[in-house]
Design an enzyme around this catalytic site. Structure first.
Site, PDB file in Angstrom:
ATOM      1  N   ASP A 178      -6.969  -4.395   0.690  1.00  0.00           N
ATOM      2  CA  ASP A 178      -6.619  -4.266   2.104  1.00  0.00           C
ATOM      3  C   ASP A 178      -7.870  -4.433   2.962  1.00  0.00           C
ATOM      4  O   ASP A 178      -8.036  -3.797   4.001  1.00  0.00           O
ATOM      5  CB  ASP A 178      -5.947  -2.916   2.385  1.00  0.00           C
ATOM      6  CG  ASP A 178      -4.958  -2.989   3.561  1.00  0.00           C
ATOM      7  OD1 ASP A 178      -4.242  -3.999   3.656  1.00  0.00           O
ATOM      8  OD2 ASP A 178      -4.918  -2.051   4.367  1.00  0.00           O
ATOM      9  N   ALA A 217       1.733   4.140   5.635  1.00  0.00           N
ATOM     10  CA  ALA A 217       2.651   3.490   6.581  1.00  0.00           C
ATOM     11  C   ALA A 217       4.093   3.480   6.075  1.00  0.00           C
ATOM     12  O   ALA A 217       4.808   2.489   6.178  1.00  0.00           O
ATOM     13  CB  ALA A 217       2.190   2.080   6.908  1.00  0.00           C
ATOM     14  N   HIS A 262       0.818  -1.228   0.000  1.00  0.00           N
ATOM     15  CA  HIS A 262       0.000   0.000   0.000  1.00  0.00           C
ATOM     16  C   HIS A 262       0.853   1.281   0.000  1.00  0.00           C
ATOM     17  O   HIS A 262       1.056   1.924   1.010  1.00  0.00           O
ATOM     18  CB  HIS A 262      -1.049   0.018   1.109  1.00  0.00           C
ATOM     19  CG  HIS A 262      -0.623  -0.434   2.475  1.00  0.00           C
ATOM     20  ND1 HIS A 262       0.428   0.126   3.167  1.00  0.00           N
ATOM     21  CD2 HIS A 262      -1.112  -1.400   3.288  1.00  0.00           C
ATOM     22  CE1 HIS A 262       0.543  -0.455   4.347  1.00  0.00           C
ATOM     23  NE2 HIS A 262      -0.372  -1.396   4.435  1.00  0.00           N
ATOM     24  N   ARG A 274      14.674  15.430  -1.269  1.00  0.00           N
ATOM     25  CA  ARG A 274      16.081  15.034  -1.109  1.00  0.00           C
ATOM     26  C   ARG A 274      16.235  13.555  -0.812  1.00  0.00           C
ATOM     27  O   ARG A 274      17.292  12.971  -1.072  1.00  0.00           O
ATOM     28  CB  ARG A 274      16.752  15.887  -0.018  1.00  0.00           C
ATOM     29  CG  ARG A 274      17.154  17.261  -0.516  1.00  0.00           C
ATOM     30  CD  ARG A 274      18.061  17.987   0.458  1.00  0.00           C
ATOM     31  NE  ARG A 274      17.365  18.367   1.685  1.00  0.00           N
ATOM     32  CZ  ARG A 274      16.685  19.504   1.823  1.00  0.00           C
ATOM     33  NH1 ARG A 274      16.586  20.340   0.795  1.00  0.00           N
ATOM     34  NH2 ARG A 274      16.089  19.795   2.953  1.00  0.00           N
TER      35      ARG A 274
END
Length: 400
Positions: A285, A227, A223, A234
């Site tokens: 999910d 998370a 996913h 950068r």
């Protein structure tokens, strides 16, 4: 009418001999080959009155559960719960899926995993491609809904710690881990040597750590955007893998997207799709509360609260999976990205099949492949589901 719907357009392109959404050889009135030299016909207009159907190859369904079934909760008969979910998801156009176990204590894995064998689909339900183990080898900081008390490390004994936690890996297809954990590259190499797909997720890894994980054999991102460290110019972190120039030659990195309109903003969906369209895999999910409505339910060792299409860890605003089934995700992805119907269907079928190395049998209707397919109406709503050329589910309106 003068303006054909997306379903009819797919079939028209296929009828002109193009490879429409990977459906090589599909045409109006096509016959689809079955492995046992049996045939099934698909005629124009089947599935919905007054319009031609579209055909969707079998989506990959990464499910934490659904319809009240929680794969991560210990029971004496896990198989019956898996069978219930497998049967119910046929109505959402799913012909194969990967049940997911979230972070749990070792005794749960040892008891549950042997009860979820790889299984072919049929009238009884969608096929089980293997289990997805999401955790417990993940970041404490980015654990999301995973219970902190059961998180683990493999720094001491590497792959031996993995085996001690999970037990036999015969039924495992995907393992999600955080690549910044000590000795992760040894573990990734050992898992991939056994034919297990390694996915990066629930992680604070920087781009270099993520690239080294891919060089060690990782092929998937769990996913995307959720998370993990947010994109930074950068150091783009795991997200940077989508455009990295340090991946092994010829290696395609795949990434899961929860296109439920909640987990990922449509603008982020569009950024990912436009950066790396061929790697996008739609995943649900889906949590055990899928199909149960609002209220308090469970996810592994946690209580969750459902409000509409949103599921939170009880008492918090931490998202903990989705309530949207696969067909809803396909339609939302199409609307949010403005992609072609073919591209939306590929994200739910061809790409996950390629990720799992199943593209010769799943994810296409090439000669000799499994005749798993879904009939959709012009609005991409499921009208009928077929497995191995056999009708296993049909919408009420399609029966008339």
């Amino acid at each position: 009418g003068p303006h054909p719907g997306p379903g009819e357009a797919v079939l028209r392109r296929a009828a002109r001999g193009r490879r429409a959404a990977g459906l090589r050889g599909l045409h109006l009135g096509a016959r689809l080959h079955r492995r046992a030299d049996q045939w099934c016909g698909l005629s124009q207009g089947q599935g919905r009155r007054g319009g031609a159907p579209s055909t969707l190859r079998p989506p990959l369904f990464l499910a934490l559960g659904g319809f009240g079934v929680d794969f991560s909760k210990i029971t004496e008969n896990v198989g019956s719960g898996v069978a219930l979910v497998a049967q119910r998801i046929l109505s959402h156009g799913v012909t194969s899926f990967c049940p997911t176990l979230v972070t749990s204590p070792p005794e749960i894995y040892h008891k549950v995993l042997p009860q979820i064998p790889v299984k072919s689909g049929g009238p009884h339900g969608a096929g089980v491609l293997g289990v997805h183990l999401e955790g417990p080898f993940i970041s404490q900081e980015k654990r999301g809904a995973h219970p902190e008390a059961h998180l683990r490390s493999f720094e001491a004994h590497a792959f031996h710690d993995v085996l001690a936690t999970y037990g036999p890996l015969d039924n495992v297809r995907i393992v999600t881990l955080a690549p910044e954990l000590g000795r992760s590259y040894e573990v990734i190499q050992a898992l991939t040597a056994q034919g297990i797909c390694v996915s990066l997720g629930h992680s604070v890894a920087d781009l270099q750590a993520a690239e080294e994980a891919v060089q060690s054999g990782a092929t998937f991102i769990t996913h995307l955007f959720n998370a993990m460290l947010p994109f930074h110019h950068r150091d783009p972190g795991i997200v940077g893998l989508l455009t990295s120039d340090r991946l092994p030659p010829g290696r395609c990195i795949f990434y899961g997207m929860i296109a439920d309109g909640i987990h990922t903003n449509p603008a982020a969906l569009r950024i990912a799709y436009r950066a790396h369209p061929h790697g996008l895999v739609l995943v649900t999910d889906a949590v055990p509360a899928l199909g149960l409505g609002n209220g308090r339910h469970t996810l592994g060792q946690q209580d969750v609260e459902v409000d509409g299409l949103t599921a939170y860890v009880a008492g918090t605003k931490t998202l903990c999976g989705s309530i949207a089934p696969m067909d809803v995700c396909v339609r939302h992805f199409l609307q949010a990205t403005g992609c072609s119907v073919e591209a939306a269907l590929e994200a739910a079928s061809l790409h996950p099949a390629q990720l799992l190395g199943l593209e010769k049998s799943k994810g296409s209707l090439d000669f000799g492949a499994d005749a798993d397919f879904v009939v959709l109406d012009d609005n991409l709503r499921v009208q009928a589901t077929y497995i191995s050329g056999e009708l296993v589910w049909q919408a009420e309106e399609a029966r008339q």
